[in-house]
Design an enzyme around this catalytic site. Structure first.
Site, PDB file in Angstrom:
ATOM      1  N   TRP A 143      52.843  34.114  46.363  1.00 43.45           N
ATOM      2  CA  TRP A 143      53.591  34.912  47.312  1.00 43.45           C
ATOM      3  C   TRP A 143      52.373  36.138  47.989  1.00 43.45           C
ATOM      4  CZ3 TRP A 143      53.499  40.388  46.688  1.00 43.45           C
ATOM      5  CH2 TRP A 143      53.474  40.813  44.469  1.00 43.45           C
TER       6      TRP A 143
ATOM      7  N   HIS B 145      55.920  27.021  45.110  1.00 42.92           N
ATOM      8  CA  HIS B 145      56.137  27.782  45.779  1.00 42.92           C
ATOM      9  C   HIS B 145      56.414  28.987  44.919  1.00 42.92           C
ATOM     10  CE1 HIS B 145      53.386  30.727  48.178  1.00 42.92           C
ATOM     11  NE2 HIS B 145      53.733  29.696  49.499  1.00 42.92           N
ATOM     12  N   ALA B 146      55.803  30.331  45.403  1.00 44.26           N
ATOM     13  CA  ALA B 146      56.786  31.105  44.642  1.00 44.26           C
ATOM     14  C   ALA B 146      57.634  31.277  45.158  1.00 44.26           C
ATOM     15  CB  ALA B 146      55.785  32.483  44.813  1.00 44.26           C
ATOM     16  N   SER B 147      59.227  31.644  44.357  1.00 39.51           N
ATOM     17  CA  SER B 147      60.442  31.637  45.062  1.00 39.51           C
ATOM     18  C   SER B 147      61.537  32.568  46.226  1.00 39.51           C
ATOM     19  CB  SER B 147      61.869  31.292  43.881  1.00 39.51           C
ATOM     20  OG  SER B 147      61.736  30.955  42.448  1.00 39.51           O
TER      21      SER B 147
ATOM     22  N   GLY C 281      48.261  32.741  40.189  1.00 35.68           N
ATOM     23  CA  GLY C 281      49.424  34.177  39.990  1.00 35.68           C
ATOM     24  C   GLY C 281      48.556  34.444  38.897  1.00 35.68           C
TER      25      GLY C 281
ATOM     26  N   GLU D 138      43.391  30.527  39.679  1.00 34.48           N
ATOM     27  CA  GLU D 138      42.418  32.201  40.604  1.00 34.48           C
ATOM     28  C   GLU D 138      44.118  33.262  39.551  1.00 34.48           C
ATOM     29  OE1 GLU D 138      40.300  32.577  42.026  1.00 34.48           O
ATOM     30  OE2 GLU D 138      39.741  30.231  42.921  1.00 34.48           O
ATOM     31  N   LEU D 139      43.628  33.619  38.627  1.00 37.01           N
ATOM     32  CA  LEU D 139      44.604  35.009  38.051  1.00 37.01           C
ATOM     33  C   LEU D 139      44.349  36.578  38.889  1.00 37.01           C
ATOM     34  CD1 LEU D 139      44.392  32.862  34.670  1.00 37.01           C
ATOM     35  CD2 LEU D 139      46.097  32.667  36.713  1.00 37.01           C
TER      36      LEU D 139
ATOM     37  N   CYS E 223      44.738  39.849  45.323  1.00 41.78           N
ATOM     38  CA  CYS E 223      44.204  40.286  43.392  1.00 41.78           C
ATOM     39  C   CYS E 223      42.905  40.390  43.677  1.00 41.78           C
ATOM     40  CB  CYS E 223      43.925  38.390  43.377  1.00 41.78           C
ATOM     41  SG  CYS E 223      43.275  37.705  44.707  1.00 41.78           S
TER      42      CYS E 223
HETATM   43  P1  NAP Z   1      53.323  34.673  39.152  1.00 35.98           P
HETATM   44  O1  NAP Z   1      54.516  35.356  38.565  1.00 35.98           O
HETATM   45  O2  NAP Z   1      52.303  34.504  38.283  1.00 35.98           O
HETATM   46  O3  NAP Z   1      54.236  33.281  40.375  1.00 35.98           O
HETATM   47  C1  NAP Z   1      52.919  32.760  40.808  1.00 35.98           C
HETATM   48  C2  NAP Z   1      53.273  31.089  40.483  1.00 35.98           C
HETATM   49  O4  NAP Z   1      53.611  30.748  39.677  1.00 35.98           O
HETATM   50  C3  NAP Z   1      54.754  31.481  41.833  1.00 35.98           C
HETATM   51  O5  NAP Z   1      55.033  30.399  42.361  1.00 35.98           O
HETATM   52  C4  NAP Z   1      55.622  30.846  40.507  1.00 35.98           C
HETATM   53  O6  NAP Z   1      57.322  31.115  39.913  1.00 35.98           O
HETATM   54  C5  NAP Z   1      54.833  30.570  39.619  1.00 35.98           C
HETATM   55  N1  NAP Z   1      55.032  30.759  38.078  1.00 35.98           N
HETATM   56  C6  NAP Z   1      55.737  31.597  37.303  1.00 35.98           C
HETATM   57  N2  NAP Z   1      55.128  31.725  36.188  1.00 35.98           N
HETATM   58  C7  NAP Z   1      55.351  30.548  35.942  1.00 35.98           C
HETATM   59  C8  NAP Z   1      55.445  29.705  34.200  1.00 35.98           C
HETATM   60  N3  NAP Z   1      55.447  30.369  33.429  1.00 35.98           N
HETATM   61  N4  NAP Z   1      55.523  28.461  35.258  1.00 35.98           N
HETATM   62  C9  NAP Z   1      54.790  27.467  35.742  1.00 35.98           C
HETATM   63  N5  NAP Z   1      54.950  28.301  36.773  1.00 35.98           N
HETATM   64  C10 NAP Z   1      55.316  29.482  36.850  1.00 35.98           C
HETATM   65  O7  NAP Z   1      52.221  35.551  39.688  1.00 35.98           O
HETATM   66  P2  NAP Z   1      52.498  36.439  41.429  1.00 35.98           P
HETATM   67  O8  NAP Z   1      53.614  37.796  40.837  1.00 35.98           O
HETATM   68  O9  NAP Z   1      53.326  35.791  42.424  1.00 35.98           O
HETATM   69  O10 NAP Z   1      51.229  37.305  42.260  1.00 35.98           O
HETATM   70  C11 NAP Z   1      50.664  37.902  41.872  1.00 35.98           C
HETATM   71  C12 NAP Z   1      49.740  37.648  40.322  1.00 35.98           C
HETATM   72  O11 NAP Z   1      48.810  35.992  41.240  1.00 35.98           O
HETATM   73  C13 NAP Z   1      48.548  39.436  40.445  1.00 35.98           C
HETATM   74  O12 NAP Z   1      48.424  38.829  39.092  1.00 35.98           O
HETATM   75  C14 NAP Z   1      47.547  38.176  41.655  1.00 35.98           C
HETATM   76  O13 NAP Z   1      46.037  39.321  40.896  1.00 35.98           O
HETATM   77  C15 NAP Z   1      47.349  36.684  41.039  1.00 35.98           C
HETATM   78  N6  NAP Z   1      46.754  36.154  42.555  1.00 35.98           N
HETATM   79  C16 NAP Z   1      45.574  36.094  41.823  1.00 35.98           C
HETATM   80  C17 NAP Z   1      44.930  35.493  43.159  1.00 35.98           C
HETATM   81  C18 NAP Z   1      43.313  34.603  43.167  1.00 35.98           C
HETATM   82  O14 NAP Z   1      43.019  34.043  44.016  1.00 35.98           O
HETATM   83  N7  NAP Z   1      43.013  34.950  41.684  1.00 35.98           N
HETATM   84  C19 NAP Z   1      45.412  35.686  44.488  1.00 35.98           C
HETATM   85  C20 NAP Z   1      46.296  35.900  44.666  1.00 35.98           C
HETATM   86  C21 NAP Z   1      46.805  36.151  43.601  1.00 35.98           C
HETATM   87  P3  NAP Z   1      58.188  31.750  40.758  1.00 35.98           P
HETATM   88  O15 NAP Z   1      57.671  33.028  42.203  1.00 35.98           O
HETATM   89  O16 NAP Z   1      59.389  30.836  41.069  1.00 35.98           O
HETATM   90  O17 NAP Z   1      58.551  32.830  39.176  1.00 35.98           O
END
Ligand code: NAP
Length: 455
Positions: free
Chosen positions: A131, A156-158, A207, A229-230, A263
């Protein structure tokens, strides 16, 4: 019927409710995407480029609407939301203009009459997206993937489901054929069944580390290519010859842009002993001065975090760091107001083993770390299981470059905050993931790098 509810993090009020789809419905959409791929891959690059330029126009024409939507759903300060949409258009245009060069055949001289490498699209790519840049993260995957002849399905994120639908609509408005880009409003636990579909050939996830581990494991079981991309805990080394005004300006913006939820944001500031106290004092003054407020106000420096649960989690990490011996210099108190606000916070004197040193702090909290000298600073910066971005602030560019080359990260910038640029590859090492987005490296991730030999 299951639904997703979006909440405005600035007010805590409900924005909208969206119907989720069942796994069967999602699989049907994926089958349609597969059928669309069979046509789309035959489109000439010129035809695809025309549509990609049109998408850039649609994004720009609707910039204010999309920016307001992002701000409403995830709290980004409005000026930054507008910039995000502009960057999306830039990436679309970059791939529209450069895909033919980036994907040109490569002739390799061998004993064959003719031998070369050609790049062919793979099929339906599943993108699981976060998101924090609700438009840009999706475009960063979709523009190269679609220009290359792949088709995309998005989970996408919920909390940004409105943005997901707006993107699907933008592709339609630009004239992309039906089912070339599809939004799937599914829960994360449904993702496993989607990856297992025969039609999904690869998965890209941006994510958190846990989400990456889970999705990569399922894809691995199914022998499907992934790009991950974490998270990151980017270290910025402030050398003793740095200009303190520049260093603290960069540190303040780096830590508070996107309300601290980027990130590649500067998260750990590793400061040389000689200027540590002076840096901390000026940094604290600037962080204190930065205005927290409604993200829709033009003069707000930083707004709320994207969700109240994420704010509470961050506050827990701050408290844990303090209990472990970290020194709270600024902030650290949840404000008594509506919304998911968290104040600009500085934790100083952090050491390995403390939460604020070891883990990602995804919000407006800075970790300040004292280093004896340059070598110690490099060792502290590299003492992390993440390796996404990193930086060096110095008055001597040559010295900065020497340090940057020793930092364990996918991106190391000297005297500038790490930023993604479509001309350059973007991605991480260690637990920050693998694979690259953007540039020629990114567009080739989801391609069959195919050898042709004519004897
Ligand atoms: P997140 O909780 O991991 O969610 C990312 C996406 O993954 C959402 O669509 C989420 O869906 C889904 N998701 C979560 N757990 C899952 C699972 N077990 N199986 C399948 N899908 C799953 O991350 P976030 O809070 O949205 O974003 C923050 C993180 O992203 C931070 O750690 C940040 O550093 C990282 N990030 C990295 C980059 C990069 O380019 N490296 C860029 C941006 C962000 P739901 O919303 O439905 O849970």
């Amino acid at each position: 019927m299951s639904t997703t509810t979006t909440i405005n993090p600035a007010t805590g009020e409900k924005v909208a409710e969206y119907e989720r789809i069942t796994t069967d419905e999602a699989l049907k959409k994926i089958t349609k995407a597969q059928a669309a791929f069979n046509d789309w891959k035959r489109f000439s690059l010129e035809k695809r480029a025309k549509l990609m330029h049109k998408l850039a126009d649609v994004l720009e024409d609707n910039k204010e609407t999309y920016a307001q939507l992002a701000t409403t759903e995830m709290g980004k300060v409005i000026g930054q939301s507008r910039k995000e949409i502009e960057k999306c258009a830039l990436v679309c245009r970059f791939y529209a203009d450069n895909a033919s060069t980036l994907l040109a055949d490569e002739t390799i001289k061998t004993e064959a009459t003719k031998s070369y490498v050609t790049f062919q699209p793979l099929g339906v790519i599943l993108a699981v997206m976060p998101w924090n840049f609700p438009f840009y993260q999706v475009i960063r995957f979709a523009a190269p993937a679609l220009m290359a002849g792949n088709v995309g399905v998005l989970k996408h994120a919920s909390n940004v489901q409105g943005c997901a639908l707006a993107l699907e609509d933008a592709f339609a408005k630009a004239g992309f054929p039906k089912d070339v880009f599809t939004n799937l409003n599914v829960r994360s636990k449904q993702v496993k069944d989607l990856i297992e579909s025969n039609h999904i050939v690869a998965v890209t996830l941006t994510g958190s580390e846990p989400a990456g581990r889970s999705v990569a494991a399922i894809a691995g079981q199914n022998l499907k290519k992934t790009v991950m991309e974490l998270g990151g805990s980017d270290a910025y080394i402030i050398l003793e010859d740095a200009d303190l005004e520049t260093a603290t300006d960069l540190a303040t913006f780096g830590r508070l842009q996107n309300n601290g939820q980027t990130c590649i944001a500067a998260k750990r500031f590793v400061v040389l002993d000689a200027i540590y106290d002076a840096f901390l004092e000026l940094f604290t003054t600037k962080m204190k001065k930065a205005k927290m407020g409604a993200p829709t106000d033009e003069d707000t420096y930083y707004g709320p975090m994207a969700r109240a649960d994420l704010r509470d989690e961050l506050h827990g990490q701050v408290e844990k760091t303090i209990a472990q011996g970290g020194r709270l210099v600024l902030g650290g108190i949840v404000p008594d107001r509506k919304g998911a606000y968290y104040p600009a916070t500085i934790l100083a004197d952090l050491k390995p083993g403390m939460e604020g040193f070891d883990q990602e702090l995804f919000g407006p909290v800075a970790s300040v770390i004292r280093a004896k000298d340059e070598d110690h600073a490099i060792a502290l910066a590299n003492n992390s299981h993440f390796g996404l971005g990193s930086g060096v602030i110095t008055g001597n560019e040559k010295r900065g470059e020497k340090v940057a080359l020793q930092l364990e990260a996918g991106n190391s910038f000297v005297n500038k905050l790490v930023a993604s640029d479509p001309r350059l590859p973007f991605g991480g090492i260690k637990n920050s993931g693998y694979g690259r987005e953007l540039s020629g490296y990114g567009i080739r991730e989801f391609m069959n790098t195919k050898t042709i030999w004519i004897d």
